[in-house]
Structures are given as structure tokens and as C-alpha cells.
Write a protein that holds these residues in place. Structure first.
Motif, PDB file in Angstrom:
ATOM      1  N   VAL A 180      10.635 -35.310  14.858  1.00  0.00           N
ATOM      2  CA  VAL A 180      11.439 -35.781  15.990  1.00  0.00           C
ATOM      3  C   VAL A 180      12.282 -36.946  15.488  1.00  0.00           C
ATOM      4  O   VAL A 180      11.744 -37.905  14.933  1.00  0.00           O
ATOM      5  CB  VAL A 180      10.559 -36.250  17.166  1.00  0.00           C
ATOM      6  N   THR A 181      13.596 -36.858  15.661  1.00  0.00           N
ATOM      7  CA  THR A 181      14.481 -37.945  15.245  1.00  0.00           C
ATOM      8  C   THR A 181      14.885 -38.743  16.480  1.00  0.00           C
ATOM      9  O   THR A 181      15.272 -38.180  17.509  1.00  0.00           O
ATOM     10  CB  THR A 181      15.727 -37.402  14.521  1.00  0.00           C
ATOM     11  N   VAL A 182      14.800 -40.079  16.362  1.00  0.00           N
ATOM     12  CA  VAL A 182      14.987 -40.947  17.517  1.00  0.00           C
ATOM     13  C   VAL A 182      16.014 -42.032  17.225  1.00  0.00           C
ATOM     14  O   VAL A 182      16.351 -42.302  16.069  1.00  0.00           O
ATOM     15  CB  VAL A 182      13.641 -41.593  17.943  1.00  0.00           C
ATOM     16  N   GLY A 183      16.492 -42.675  18.303  1.00  0.00           N
ATOM     17  CA  GLY A 183      17.533 -43.679  18.131  1.00  0.00           C
ATOM     18  C   GLY A 183      18.804 -43.020  17.637  1.00  0.00           C
ATOM     19  O   GLY A 183      19.241 -41.993  18.162  1.00  0.00           O
ATOM     20  N   GLN A 184      19.421 -43.586  16.599  1.00  0.00           N
ATOM     21  CA  GLN A 184      20.635 -43.022  16.017  1.00  0.00           C
ATOM     22  C   GLN A 184      20.330 -41.943  14.980  1.00  0.00           C
ATOM     23  O   GLN A 184      21.249 -41.267  14.506  1.00  0.00           O
ATOM     24  CB  GLN A 184      21.458 -44.129  15.365  1.00  0.00           C
ATOM     25  N   ALA A 185      19.076 -41.768  14.601  1.00  0.00           N
ATOM     26  CA  ALA A 185      18.713 -40.707  13.661  1.00  0.00           C
ATOM     27  C   ALA A 185      18.854 -39.345  14.334  1.00  0.00           C
ATOM     28  O   ALA A 185      18.677 -39.216  15.549  1.00  0.00           O
ATOM     29  CB  ALA A 185      17.287 -40.911  13.162  1.00  0.00           C
ATOM     30  N   PHE A 186      19.130 -38.323  13.532  1.00  0.00           N
ATOM     31  CA  PHE A 186      19.322 -36.994  14.097  1.00  0.00           C
ATOM     32  C   PHE A 186      18.949 -35.932  13.067  1.00  0.00           C
ATOM     33  O   PHE A 186      18.755 -36.235  11.894  1.00  0.00           O
ATOM     34  CB  PHE A 186      20.767 -36.794  14.575  1.00  0.00           C
ATOM     35  N   GLY A 188      16.298 -33.667  13.542  1.00  0.00           N
ATOM     36  CA  GLY A 188      14.913 -33.223  13.634  1.00  0.00           C
ATOM     37  C   GLY A 188      14.783 -31.946  14.441  1.00  0.00           C
ATOM     38  O   GLY A 188      15.772 -31.404  14.971  1.00  0.00           O
ATOM     39  N   ASP A 189      13.565 -31.460  14.547  1.00  0.00           N
ATOM     40  CA  ASP A 189      13.314 -30.286  15.393  1.00  0.00           C
ATOM     41  C   ASP A 189      13.570 -30.618  16.853  1.00  0.00           C
ATOM     42  O   ASP A 189      13.956 -29.745  17.636  1.00  0.00           O
ATOM     43  CB  ASP A 189      11.875 -29.806  15.202  1.00  0.00           C
ATOM     44  N   LEU A 190      13.334 -31.869  17.221  1.00  0.00           N
ATOM     45  CA  LEU A 190      13.696 -32.385  18.534  1.00  0.00           C
ATOM     46  C   LEU A 190      14.427 -33.702  18.350  1.00  0.00           C
ATOM     47  O   LEU A 190      14.173 -34.438  17.397  1.00  0.00           O
ATOM     48  CB  LEU A 190      12.452 -32.614  19.412  1.00  0.00           C
ATOM     49  N   GLU A 191      15.317 -34.001  19.280  1.00  0.00           N
ATOM     50  CA  GLU A 191      16.004 -35.289  19.330  1.00  0.00           C
ATOM     51  C   GLU A 191      15.476 -36.076  20.528  1.00  0.00           C
ATOM     52  O   GLU A 191      15.126 -35.487  21.551  1.00  0.00           O
ATOM     53  CB  GLU A 191      17.516 -35.089  19.508  1.00  0.00           C
ATOM     54  N   ALA A 192      15.445 -37.390  20.395  1.00  0.00           N
ATOM     55  CA  ALA A 192      15.058 -38.232  21.514  1.00  0.00           C
ATOM     56  C   ALA A 192      15.840 -39.533  21.460  1.00  0.00           C
ATOM     57  O   ALA A 192      16.335 -39.937  20.403  1.00  0.00           O
ATOM     58  CB  ALA A 192      13.557 -38.504  21.512  1.00  0.00           C
ATOM     59  N   VAL A 193      15.938 -40.202  22.606  1.00  0.00           N
ATOM     60  CA  VAL A 193      16.753 -41.409  22.710  1.00  0.00           C
ATOM     61  C   VAL A 193      16.058 -42.608  22.088  1.00  0.00           C
ATOM     62  O   VAL A 193      16.680 -43.429  21.426  1.00  0.00           O
ATOM     63  CB  VAL A 193      17.106 -41.680  24.186  1.00  0.00           C
ATOM     64  N   THR A 194      14.757 -42.724  22.291  1.00  0.00           N
ATOM     65  CA  THR A 194      14.016 -43.903  21.836  1.00  0.00           C
ATOM     66  C   THR A 194      12.748 -43.485  21.105  1.00  0.00           C
ATOM     67  O   THR A 194      12.306 -42.323  21.184  1.00  0.00           O
ATOM     68  CB  THR A 194      13.601 -44.790  23.025  1.00  0.00           C
ATOM     69  N   VAL A 195      12.136 -44.450  20.419  1.00  0.00           N
ATOM     70  CA  VAL A 195      10.829 -44.212  19.805  1.00  0.00           C
ATOM     71  C   VAL A 195       9.827 -43.776  20.862  1.00  0.00           C
ATOM     72  O   VAL A 195       8.995 -42.884  20.633  1.00  0.00           O
ATOM     73  CB  VAL A 195      10.344 -45.483  19.079  1.00  0.00           C
ATOM     74  N   HIS A 196       9.903 -44.363  22.036  1.00  0.00           N
ATOM     75  CA  HIS A 196       8.942 -44.050  23.102  1.00  0.00           C
ATOM     76  C   HIS A 196       9.035 -42.584  23.523  1.00  0.00           C
ATOM     77  O   HIS A 196       8.017 -41.878  23.580  1.00  0.00           O
ATOM     78  CB  HIS A 196       9.182 -44.959  24.307  1.00  0.00           C
ATOM     79  N   THR A 197      10.253 -42.101  23.826  1.00  0.00           N
ATOM     80  CA  THR A 197      10.354 -40.698  24.217  1.00  0.00           C
ATOM     81  C   THR A 197      10.130 -39.775  23.031  1.00  0.00           C
ATOM     82  O   THR A 197       9.673 -38.640  23.202  1.00  0.00           O
ATOM     83  CB  THR A 197      11.711 -40.387  24.878  1.00  0.00           C
ATOM     84  N   GLY A 198      10.403 -40.253  21.832  1.00  0.00           N
ATOM     85  CA  GLY A 198      10.083 -39.447  20.655  1.00  0.00           C
ATOM     86  C   GLY A 198       8.590 -39.240  20.496  1.00  0.00           C
ATOM     87  O   GLY A 198       8.124 -38.135  20.191  1.00  0.00           O
ATOM     88  N   LEU A 199       7.812 -40.299  20.702  1.00  0.00           N
ATOM     89  CA  LEU A 199       6.360 -40.172  20.637  1.00  0.00           C
ATOM     90  C   LEU A 199       5.840 -39.247  21.734  1.00  0.00           C
ATOM     91  O   LEU A 199       4.972 -38.394  21.486  1.00  0.00           O
ATOM     92  CB  LEU A 199       5.714 -41.549  20.773  1.00  0.00           C
ATOM     93  N   LEU A 200       6.369 -39.408  22.936  1.00  0.00           N
ATOM     94  CA  LEU A 200       5.929 -38.551  24.040  1.00  0.00           C
ATOM     95  C   LEU A 200       6.303 -37.097  23.797  1.00  0.00           C
ATOM     96  O   LEU A 200       5.516 -36.184  24.082  1.00  0.00           O
ATOM     97  CB  LEU A 200       6.526 -39.050  25.354  1.00  0.00           C
ATOM     98  N   ALA A 201       7.493 -36.859  23.238  1.00  0.00           N
ATOM     99  CA  ALA A 201       7.895 -35.487  22.934  1.00  0.00           C
ATOM    100  C   ALA A 201       7.000 -34.879  21.864  1.00  0.00           C
ATOM    101  O   ALA A 201       6.637 -33.695  21.928  1.00  0.00           O
ATOM    102  CB  ALA A 201       9.354 -35.454  22.491  1.00  0.00           C
TER     103      ALA A 201
END
Length: 360
Positions: A180-186, A188-201
């Protein structure tokens, strides 16, 4: 700022998931150079193509990122993207990309994540450097084979996850389930806005049993107390804790680094975990032998006022690391040093994986 050059693709040197390494002839310069292209961004360059290059990192002689980067294949542009996605990453740069975020309204996972607020005690192993990912996995999977592990990659290092050969190799080998890539990183198998939603995803969408969270390749440091991208390790501990996860802190330890501030327990770990992390974590202290092991234990003791120190033996981990390197095809390397040149670094990360296995 940017060194712009035109080049001609001579051949494709190698490729892995999301990336092509090319040999290019750079206009106005002798010989050829290595270049890297991300087909999802610029299309797939072929031998004979003219390419527009950013040669800044190449000119600087950077180790991890010492490539000319393909910015465009101007005579053969890729088709326009199609499909949903409203997350813009690498925002307001010439290569900003629009992606579908797991947490955005158009995502099929939006309802799962909309009110999500807990990792239900899932272990989150936090490390400073990207090179810790394979040894943490090796230590974990040696103790508990088959554990479903997801890597969450923040934006402190490389932004495209495609830059990492390790991610591709670990997924191909079945050691890593997804990214899962988060923040400005991209990428990944999933994208998320923050570390928090990345962990939850990772937990609620990808069914992770364990998350490993560390920067992508190419961290940034300035030799100052606070000027290094690894401060994100402390922030990751906080994110895991606030979401009711179980933070496990992997120390950055080296016996081979020429810089005194990184010998023993790196000042990066002491600052990130000792000052930035406000929540408690299990800080794994490896049972390294001799006077160096005693030095590491003494330095780690400075974190005891804020965290729970867990002393983990390293017997058998050297063999587990060697076996993982052979079985997965992953090159264990940190700052140009291999396993034999800096075993303490890899054993420390593997010990964090070993401890994490005991929590499941």
C-alpha cells in the motif's frame, strides 16, 4: 534543479514489475548511461526511441537513485488513462498522476474504510530504511511461515513503489502479499491518502496479519539531528498505536558504517523512537555477541523510559537470512554493504521479525 537531456534507447537491460532499466545514448555525451522508465507514467520505451531525460541524479553520482530518469517518449505518447480515480500524487509536479485511492468515494473499499478506526491489535513493524524489509520478513517467516504480510510505503524515500526491485521479488516469491503506497508515494497494489488509512486498508481490505512500514529506497539525511526522512518511523509508531495496533520498533544498527553517528544504534532510531514516537512500542534489542552487542544494548536502554525493550536472541537468524536471500532472489544490501559486511544490521531487523511472529 533539473538537468534536461535527450537520449536514444539502445537496449532494455532488465525489467521488473512497474519499471524498465534501459541503456541510453545521451545526446552530447560520450558512451551510454543507465536510465529508468516507469511504463505506467511514460509508456514503454523501445530500442531506437528518442527519450526526454532528467539526468540530475546521474550527474550527482547518487548510489540508490543513480539513473537518468525517462520523463517522456515524445514521439510515441501513451494513451490517455481511463477509469476512476481522484487522488493526485506527486501533486503539482510535471509528472503528477491521478490514481484510485482505497479510501476515496469512488473506491469499492470506501464503505469499509469510511468509519474504520481499529487495527484490532495487528502488529505493525516500523523500520527506518527500505533495506530492512527483506530481513524483517526473513525473521518473521522463519518463525511463522505463511504469515500474510503487507508492506505500507510512505513517501520519505522513492515515490514510485516500482523503483524497488525488492518489492517485486518478494511478491513473486510469495513472501510479501501486497503493498500500500501512502501520502505522495504511489504504485502500490492499493493507494491511500495517509499512513492511517494505509494501515487500515492493509488490515481490512488486504487481510494483513502483519504490516511492515518503512520508507521506500533512497532515504534522505543531512547529518543533522532532525534533518532526515526517517523521522517518519516515530510518526508511524504513533499512527499504529492510535489505531489500536501493536507497534514494533526495529532499530537501525550497524557495525560497518563509517559514520560514527550510525555505529551501534543509529541516531536516526534514537531520535525517531526516543523523541518523535509518543506512543509505546516494543523496541527489539538484538542479542548480538561481544562488546558490540553490549554497546547496542546500552544505547537502546536510553529508550526504556518511553518504550518496552524486548531482548531477542539472534541464534539461527544468520542462516535464515542466507536461506531467504537464496530462495527469494533478493539481494540483502544496505548502504552498499552486504550481509557479510554488516551482519549486525540484518540480524537486528530479522530479530524484529522474530519477535513479531511471537505476537501472533
Amino acid at each position: 534543479m533539473i538537468r534536461w537531456r535527450k537520449g536514444r534507447v539502445e537496449r532494455v537491460r532488465r525489467e521488473w514489475a512497474g519499471a524498465l532499466e534501459l541503456e541510453v545514448a545521451v545526446q552530447g555525451e560520450d558512451g551510454t548511461a543507465r536510465a529508468l522508465a516507469y511504463p505506467a507514467l511514460v509508456g514503454r520505451p523501445e530500442p531506437g526511441d528518442t527519450v526526454l531525460l532528467n539526468t540530475t541524479a546521474l550527474a550527482m553520482g547518487l548510489g540508490t537513485g543513480g539513473y537518468a530518469m525517462v520523463v517522456a517518449v515524445p514521439d510515441r505518447l501513451p494513451p490517455d488513462p481511463s477509469g476512476p480515480g481522484h487522488l493526485v500524487k506527486a501533486r503539482y509536479t510535471p509528472l503528477q498522476a491521478t490514481l484510485l485511492g482505497a479510501d476515496e468515494q469512488d473506491s469499492p473499499h470506501h464503505e469499509v474504510l469510511r468509519e474504520a478506526d481499529s487495527l484490532d491489535g495487528m502488529p505493525v513493524v516500523v523500520a527506518d530504511l527500505h533495506s530492512a524489509l527483506p530481513p524483517i520478513l526473513a525473521g518473521l517467516l522463519a518463525e511463522r511461515p505463511g504469515t500474510r504480510v503487507v508492506y505500507v510505503m510512505p513517501d520519505g524515500g522513492a515515490l514510485p513503489a516500482w523503483f524497488s526491485m525488492s518489492i517485486s521479488q518478494l511478491k513473486d516469491a510469495g513472501a510479501l502479499a501486497a503493498t500500500v503506497t501512502v501520502g505522495q508515494a504511489f504504485g502500490g497494489d492499493l493507494e491511500a491518502v495517509t499512513v492511517h488509512t494505509g494501515l487500515l486498508a492493509a488490515r481490512l481490505v488486504l487481510d494483513a496479519e502483519v504490516v511492515i512500514l518503512a520508507q521506500g529506497p533512497g532515504n534522505l539525511g543531512t547529518g543533522t539531528r532532525w534533518g532526515f526522512s526517517g523521522v517518519s518511523a516515530g510518526e508511524a509508531v504513533n499512527a499504529a498505536a492510535v489505531l489500536s495496533g501493536r507497534p514494533v520498533a526495529s532499530l537501525r544498527v550497524s557495525e560497518g558504517d563509517r559514520r560514527e553517528r550510525h555505529v551501534g544504534v543509529s541516531h536516526h532510531s534514537l531520535t525517531a523512537y526516543g523523541r518523535v514516537a509518543l506512543a509505546r512500542a516494543d523496541v527489539v534489542v538484538p542479542g548480538l555477541p561481544g562488546g558490540f552487542g553490549a554497546r547496542v544494548a546500552e544505547q537502546a536502554a536510553a529508550l526504556a523510559h518511553r518504550h518496552d525493550l524486548v531482548h531477542v536472541p539472534v541464534d539461527g537468524l544468520r542462516e535464515a537470512l542466507g536461506e531467504a536471500e537464496r530462495a527469494w532472489g533478493v539481494r540483502l544490501s544496505t548502504m552498499g554493504r552486504r550481509l557479510d559486511e554488516d551482519p549486525a544490521y540484518f540480524l537486528t531487523a530479522a530479530a524484529a521479525g522474530r519477535h513479531t511472529a511471537s505476537l501472533l
